[in-house]
Design an enzyme around this catalytic site. Structure first.
Site, PDB file in Angstrom:
ATOM      1  N   SER A 159       0.833  -1.197   0.000  1.00  0.00           N
ATOM      2  CA  SER A 159       0.000   0.000   0.000  1.00  0.00           C
ATOM      3  C   SER A 159       0.872   1.254   0.000  1.00  0.00           C
ATOM      4  O   SER A 159       1.672   1.451  -0.919  1.00  0.00           O
ATOM      5  CB  SER A 159      -0.950  -0.044   1.199  1.00  0.00           C
ATOM      6  OG  SER A 159      -1.917   0.983   1.142  1.00  0.00           O
ATOM      7  N   ASP A 367       3.638  24.124  -1.769  1.00  0.00           N
ATOM      8  CA  ASP A 367       4.994  23.880  -2.278  1.00  0.00           C
ATOM      9  C   ASP A 367       5.553  22.533  -1.843  1.00  0.00           C
ATOM     10  O   ASP A 367       6.716  22.421  -1.434  1.00  0.00           O
ATOM     11  CB  ASP A 367       5.931  25.005  -1.840  1.00  0.00           C
ATOM     12  CG  ASP A 367       5.966  25.201  -0.322  1.00  0.00           C
ATOM     13  OD1 ASP A 367       5.120  24.607   0.371  1.00  0.00           O
ATOM     14  OD2 ASP A 367       6.843  25.953   0.160  1.00  0.00           O
ATOM     15  N   HIS A 420      -7.406  -5.134  -1.425  1.00  0.00           N
ATOM     16  CA  HIS A 420      -6.254  -4.369  -0.964  1.00  0.00           C
ATOM     17  C   HIS A 420      -5.428  -5.111   0.083  1.00  0.00           C
ATOM     18  O   HIS A 420      -4.217  -4.903   0.180  1.00  0.00           O
ATOM     19  CB  HIS A 420      -6.728  -3.015  -0.412  1.00  0.00           C
ATOM     20  CG  HIS A 420      -5.624  -2.053  -0.169  1.00  0.00           C
ATOM     21  ND1 HIS A 420      -4.874  -1.503  -1.194  1.00  0.00           N
ATOM     22  CD2 HIS A 420      -5.111  -1.535   0.979  1.00  0.00           C
ATOM     23  CE1 HIS A 420      -3.972  -0.693  -0.688  1.00  0.00           C
ATOM     24  NE2 HIS A 420      -4.081  -0.704   0.635  1.00  0.00           N
TER      25      HIS A 420
END
Length: 442
Positions: A159, A367, A420
């Protein structure tokens, strides 16, 4: 930087041998992901536990190559195991396994609301947390590899650990012999919005599949949602269970066998009381463990930042939710949600409330540094194999294959057999397959 590495307790039980390692690393690496020391001088501790099989003598185990395991998350500590099973059983035949507590988790220098207060105000705390993403985790790992005196090592990333592995391939490929990824091929570019559009679609489809198996639960989920709107219900911790927090039990939908356990949770919901129908204590206690982030606040605070590469997330999942009204609590038949993080988490979860201002600052950050070097990935020479789960509700199949095509030599194994958490379902089989792929003998 003083002593960089110490080992403490060693234990041997049920066929496994463990060694506890503590590493001193810079808070800010000179070049993130390059393993260079920070000029600021501030350091933190990163913990890792070494696992090996007692089938190897102590002397022979010390000669085995290292396999670094990168856990899911963000904010997930390394697995604590009491016997070698699943993928670890398979890996321990050929490797010493280093189970990393990624910075801020487990026995590494902790990140919790109380510890963050030591940093100062919300702005200082947010700045501190910018150093807890994949680039810093990879820089830690590369420093640790050098401290251990390891040759380029093997990495298995599950993951979010797979996201970290892609960052490793981008900025420190010389430290890698081979990389195996399970359910963790991150998108290399684009705003987080597209991640959540894909996620909402996958989770909606999984809801439909689940309710086709358990049609009685469709009415029950709606009934619980309407009940919570009319009758306040409180968890044992004193916090109120709202409809939107209840919808978080959709985390079960991401599992292979865990999905069926959702039915057992829901069947415990209601009891008759002197004041009428109420939610049972049994149900509420089970739900508490699913809706609280007390054990891993980093998950909520940093979740959307794991996709950030220059642009602010601005609460991507919360905004994209408007395109999927069927997930809203007031929907006629509200769907259960998945891994998405919303700003109201920081109002409704007492464990996260102290971090509300910090989370807002991180969501607005414009940023973020790049997490991937697409040019380097396009000329990659490190063997890479990745399990891509066709119906994964957390890491989208289509976006995963887009990434696979952008990494030179990456071999995807696309399967409908797992969701998953496939590595927990048949870890031994998945590891053997991926290991065979990177070693050229599928």
């Amino acid at each position: 930087m003083g002593e960089q590495h110490s080992t403490r307790a060693r234990h041997e039980f049920r066929g496994l041998r463990t060694v506890e390692h503590y590493f001193t690393v810079p808070l800010v690496h000179g070049t993130e992901a390059a393993g260079e020391e920070s000029s600021s001088g501030e350091t933190i501790t990163v913990f890792a536990r070494e696992y090996s099989s007692t089938e190897h003598s102590v002397e022979n185990a010390a000669k085995l190559p290292w396999l670094l395991f990168l856990q899911g998350g963000p904010g997930g500590r390394g697995n604590r195991v009491t016997s070698l099973s699943g993928w670890m059983k398979a890996a321990a035949k050929d490797f010493r396994i280093l189970m990393l507590d990624q910075r801020g988790t487990g026995l590494s220098t902790p990140v919790e609301p109380l510890s963050l207060e030591l940093r100062g105000d919300a702005a200082a705390q947010a700045e501190y947390l910018t150093h807890f993403r994949a680039d810093s985790i990879v820089a830690d790992a590369e420093l640790i590899r050098n401290v251990l005196g390891s040759a380029p090592w093997s990495v298995l990333g599950q993951s979010f650990g797979g996201f970290c592995a892609l960052t490793y391939l981008s900025f420190a490929p010389g430290g890698l012999r081979e990389v195996m990824i399970t359910g963790g091929l991150a998108p290399l570019h684009g705003h987080p919005d597209r991640v959540y559009r894909a996620t909402f679609r996958r989770v909606a489809a999984r809801n439909a599949e689940y309710f086709s198996w358990y049609p009685e639960d469709r009415e029950l989920v709606t009934r619980i949602a309407r009940h919570l709107e009319q009758q306040p219900e409180f968890l044992a911790s004193g916090e109120q269970l709202t409809t939107e927090r209840f919808q978080m039990v959709g985390s079960f939908l991401g599992g292979n066998t865990r999905v069926d356990a959702l039915h057992y949770l829901l069947e415990d919901a209601f009891i008759e009381t002197a004041s009428g129908e109420r939610l049972s204590e049994t149900f509420l206690e089970q739900v508490r463990g699913l809706v609280s982030r007390a054990a891993n606040p980093l998950y909520a605070v940093l979740h959307e930042s794991i996709y950030g590469q220059g642009e602010p997330s601005n609460w991507a999942a919360w905004r994209v939710l408007d395109e999927f009204p069927e997930f809203k609590p007031e929907a006629t038949e509200p769907l259960l949600t998945g891994e998405m993080v919303y700003p109201w988490y920081f109002d409704q979860d007492p464990a996260l409330a102290p971090l509300r201002d910090v989370a807002e600052l991180l969501a607005a950050k414009k940023d973020w540094k790049p997490l991937y070097d697409t040019t380097r990935l396009s000329i990659n020479t490190v063997p890479v194999a990745a399990a891509v789960y066709k119906d994964d509700i957390y890491v989208d199949h289509d976006l995963s294959l887009e990434t696979a095509a952008a990494v030179r030599g990456l071999q995807p194994w696309v399967t409908t057999d797992f969701h998953h958490d496939g590595i927990g379902e048949d870890g031994e089989g998945i590891f053997r397959r991926l290991f065979g792929m990177v070693r050229g003998n599928r």
